[in-house]
Design a protein around this motif. Structure first.
Motif, short mmCIF file in Angstrom:
data_model
loop_
_atom_site.label_atom_id
_atom_site.label_comp_id
_atom_site.label_asym_id
_atom_site.label_seq_id
_atom_site.Cartn_x
_atom_site.Cartn_y
_atom_site.Cartn_z
N ILE A 288 -3.66 -14.12 -15.39
CA ILE A 288 -2.96 -12.84 -15.38
C ILE A 288 -3.47 -11.95 -16.50
O ILE A 288 -3.62 -10.72 -16.33
CB ILE A 288 -1.44 -13.06 -15.50
CG1 ILE A 288 -0.94 -13.95 -14.35
CG2 ILE A 288 -0.69 -11.74 -15.51
CD1 ILE A 288 0.53 -14.27 -14.44
N LEU A 289 -3.76 -12.54 -17.65
CA LEU A 289 -4.27 -11.76 -18.78
C LEU A 289 -5.61 -11.11 -18.44
O LEU A 289 -5.85 -9.95 -18.80
CB LEU A 289 -4.39 -12.66 -20.01
CG LEU A 289 -4.82 -11.98 -21.32
CD1 LEU A 289 -3.78 -10.96 -21.74
CD2 LEU A 289 -5.03 -13.02 -22.41
N ILE A 290 -6.48 -11.83 -17.75
CA ILE A 290 -7.78 -11.27 -17.36
C ILE A 290 -7.60 -10.11 -16.39
O ILE A 290 -8.23 -9.05 -16.52
CB ILE A 290 -8.66 -12.37 -16.75
CG1 ILE A 290 -9.00 -13.44 -17.80
CG2 ILE A 290 -9.95 -11.77 -16.18
CD1 ILE A 290 -9.75 -14.62 -17.25
N LEU A 291 -6.72 -10.29 -15.40
CA LEU A 291 -6.48 -9.23 -14.42
C LEU A 291 -5.88 -7.98 -15.09
O LEU A 291 -6.25 -6.84 -14.76
CB LEU A 291 -5.55 -9.73 -13.33
CG LEU A 291 -6.10 -10.88 -12.47
CD1 LEU A 291 -5.05 -11.35 -11.46
CD2 LEU A 291 -7.38 -10.47 -11.75
N LEU A 292 -4.99 -8.18 -16.04
CA LEU A 292 -4.40 -7.05 -16.74
C LEU A 292 -5.44 -6.33 -17.61
O LEU A 292 -5.40 -5.10 -17.74
CB LEU A 292 -3.24 -7.53 -17.61
CG LEU A 292 -1.99 -8.00 -16.84
CD1 LEU A 292 -0.96 -8.56 -17.81
CD2 LEU A 292 -1.39 -6.85 -16.04
N GLN A 293 -6.36 -7.10 -18.20
CA GLN A 293 -7.40 -6.47 -19.01
C GLN A 293 -8.30 -5.60 -18.14
O GLN A 293 -8.69 -4.49 -18.54
CB GLN A 293 -8.24 -7.56 -19.69
CG GLN A 293 -9.16 -7.05 -20.78
CD GLN A 293 -8.42 -6.67 -22.03
OE1 GLN A 293 -7.89 -7.51 -22.74
NE2 GLN A 293 -8.35 -5.38 -22.32
N ILE A 294 -8.63 -6.07 -16.95
CA ILE A 294 -9.43 -5.28 -16.02
C ILE A 294 -8.70 -3.99 -15.64
O ILE A 294 -9.29 -2.90 -15.60
CB ILE A 294 -9.77 -6.11 -14.76
CG1 ILE A 294 -10.66 -7.30 -15.13
CG2 ILE A 294 -10.46 -5.24 -13.72
CD1 ILE A 294 -10.94 -8.23 -13.98
N SER A 295 -7.40 -4.11 -15.38
CA SER A 295 -6.62 -2.93 -14.98
C SER A 295 -6.58 -1.89 -16.08
O SER A 295 -6.72 -0.68 -15.82
CB SER A 295 -5.20 -3.36 -14.61
OG SER A 295 -5.21 -4.30 -13.54
N MET A 296 -6.42 -2.32 -17.32
CA MET A 296 -6.36 -1.37 -18.42
C MET A 296 -7.70 -0.69 -18.65
O MET A 296 -7.76 0.50 -18.98
CB MET A 296 -5.87 -2.07 -19.69
CG MET A 296 -4.38 -2.36 -19.68
SD MET A 296 -3.78 -2.99 -21.26
CE MET A 296 -4.54 -4.59 -21.29
N PHE A 297 -8.80 -1.42 -18.47
CA PHE A 297 -10.10 -0.79 -18.60
C PHE A 297 -10.34 0.24 -17.49
O PHE A 297 -10.97 1.28 -17.73
CB PHE A 297 -11.20 -1.85 -18.54
CG PHE A 297 -11.32 -2.66 -19.81
CD1 PHE A 297 -10.78 -2.20 -20.99
CD2 PHE A 297 -11.99 -3.87 -19.81
CE1 PHE A 297 -10.89 -2.94 -22.16
CE2 PHE A 297 -12.11 -4.62 -20.97
CZ PHE A 297 -11.55 -4.15 -22.14
N MET A 298 -9.85 -0.03 -16.30
CA MET A 298 -10.08 0.86 -15.17
C MET A 298 -9.28 2.16 -15.27
O MET A 298 -9.76 3.21 -14.86
CB MET A 298 -9.75 0.14 -13.87
CG MET A 298 -10.67 -1.03 -13.54
SD MET A 298 -12.39 -0.52 -13.30
CE MET A 298 -12.23 0.44 -11.80
N ILE A 299 -8.07 2.09 -15.80
CA ILE A 299 -7.23 3.28 -15.81
C ILE A 299 -7.48 4.16 -17.03
O ILE A 299 -7.01 5.29 -17.08
CB ILE A 299 -5.73 2.91 -15.77
CG1 ILE A 299 -5.32 2.16 -17.04
CG2 ILE A 299 -5.41 2.10 -14.53
CD1 ILE A 299 -3.86 1.83 -17.10
N ALA A 300 -8.22 3.65 -18.02
CA ALA A 300 -8.52 4.45 -19.20
C ALA A 300 -9.78 5.27 -18.93
O ALA A 300 -10.86 4.71 -18.79
CB ALA A 300 -8.71 3.55 -20.42
N PRO A 301 -9.67 6.61 -18.87
CA PRO A 301 -10.84 7.44 -18.53
C PRO A 301 -11.98 7.30 -19.51
O PRO A 301 -13.14 7.39 -19.13
CB PRO A 301 -10.26 8.87 -18.54
CG PRO A 301 -8.78 8.71 -18.37
CD PRO A 301 -8.44 7.41 -19.03
N ALA A 302 -11.69 7.10 -20.79
CA ALA A 302 -12.75 7.04 -21.79
C ALA A 302 -13.41 5.67 -21.88
O ALA A 302 -14.37 5.50 -22.62
CB ALA A 302 -12.19 7.40 -23.17
#
Length: 309
Positions: A164-178
């Motif tokens: 779950i931690l890996i999936l959440l890390q991917i999601s946060m990278f994707m939604i951050a425009p910068a």
């Protein structure tokens, strides 16, 4: 060959080698031996832990050429599945990874609240809550003590939560425009997957044996996961703050300008001439007239003058 096991001088197991038949006692219904091991001289009696009563067990082996007898004592000793230090490291690394995730989540919410949909923030936060619950429940089950199914389940929850931690890390990278899926982001995710693989392999090896010989492998995987979570938090914070980057670039520019403006030294080397006389032979005739010319020779000792601007 005949093998008989007794517990406190009472028959509990009998094996008939001629008929290859075993007859355990009703109180030791799970007891058995390995017939092939008898060829190498091993008549060990095996049974479930629930049937294994502490005390003295006697084994009698009868063959055509003779017989033998031996007595062994079964005792239970309370032993920790993991040492106190290993147990503490497992709990610390798992909890630290969860706290670092919440730090990354709060950073994304504060910096990109106006640029992303609120539904995505809610989904990530709910998933983070599930992650926190799994780790806390796993830590409660994984209390210090001897090997048991309850502690195994708790450790399994801690390891599985890293997915779950890996999936959440991917999601946060994707939604951050910068940020997005840059090369550094991909590197962080690869390291997290590496930590997860090490944790799963270590868990598998620790569960297969009552003594966690490969506990260090499990701890290393959880430690890598926590370290990568820290790198992810720092990367999200720095990469998303353009002012910090601009300030660092401006500071570097000022330092370079100061280095260029430093005073530089210029050294001149002057060779001082000294008077001398030179004989010149014009025409090449030794009997003819010669011409004597005065000139200067060079003083070979250098003189230096330094000038600073």
């Amino acid at each position: 060959m005949f093998v008989e096991w007794k517990f406190r001088n009472k028959h509990i197991f009998f094996y008939d080698g001629d008929k290859n038949e075993s007859s355990p006692n009703s109180n030791f219904s799970s007891a058995y031996i390995v017939p092939d091991a008898l060829l190498t001289g091993k008549a060990s009696l095996m049974m479930d832990k629930s049937d294994a009563v502490p005390g003295n067990y006697t084994c009698e082996v009868t063959e055509l050429t003779g017989e033998g007898k031996t007595t062994v004592e079964l005792r239970y000793i309370a032993a920790l599945w993991f040492s106190a230090n290993d147990h503490a490291l497992i709990i610390i690394f798992s909890m630290l990874a969860v706290l670092l995730f919440w730090g990354s989540d709060i950073t994304v919410i504060l910096k990109y609240n106006s640029n992303i949909m609120k539904e995505k923030i809610i989904i990530i936060s709910v998933a983070g809550l599930v992650l926190s619950i799994l780790v806390i429940v796993g830590a409660v089950f994984f209390i210090p003590g001897e090997y048991s199914k309850k502690r195994t389940s708790g450790l399994g929850l801690i390891v599985v939560s890293t997915v779950i931690l890996i999936l959440l890390q991917i999601s946060m990278f994707m939604i951050a425009p910068a940020i997005g899926m840059s090369s550094f982001s991909i590197t962080i995710l690869i390291l997290q997957v590496l930590g997860f693989v090490l944790s799963v392999v270590g868990l598998r090896l620790c569960v297969s044996e009552c003594i966690p010989v490969h506990g260090s492998l499990l701890i290393s995987g959880l430690g890598i996961t926590a370290l990568v979570a820290l790198l992810g938090l720092v990367y999200i914070f720095v990469a998303s703050d353009g002012e910090i980057i601009d300030y660092l670039l401006h500071s570097l520019h000022v330092v370079l300008q100061a280095m260029v403006a430093l005073p530089q030294g210029v050294v001149f080397q002057v060779e001082e001439a000294e008077p001398g006389i030179q004989l010149i032979d014009e025409g090449g005739d030794v009997k003819g007239p010669g011409v004597v010319s005065s000139s200067h020779t060079v003083d070979r000792q250098p003189r230096q003058f330094t000038s600073k601007n």
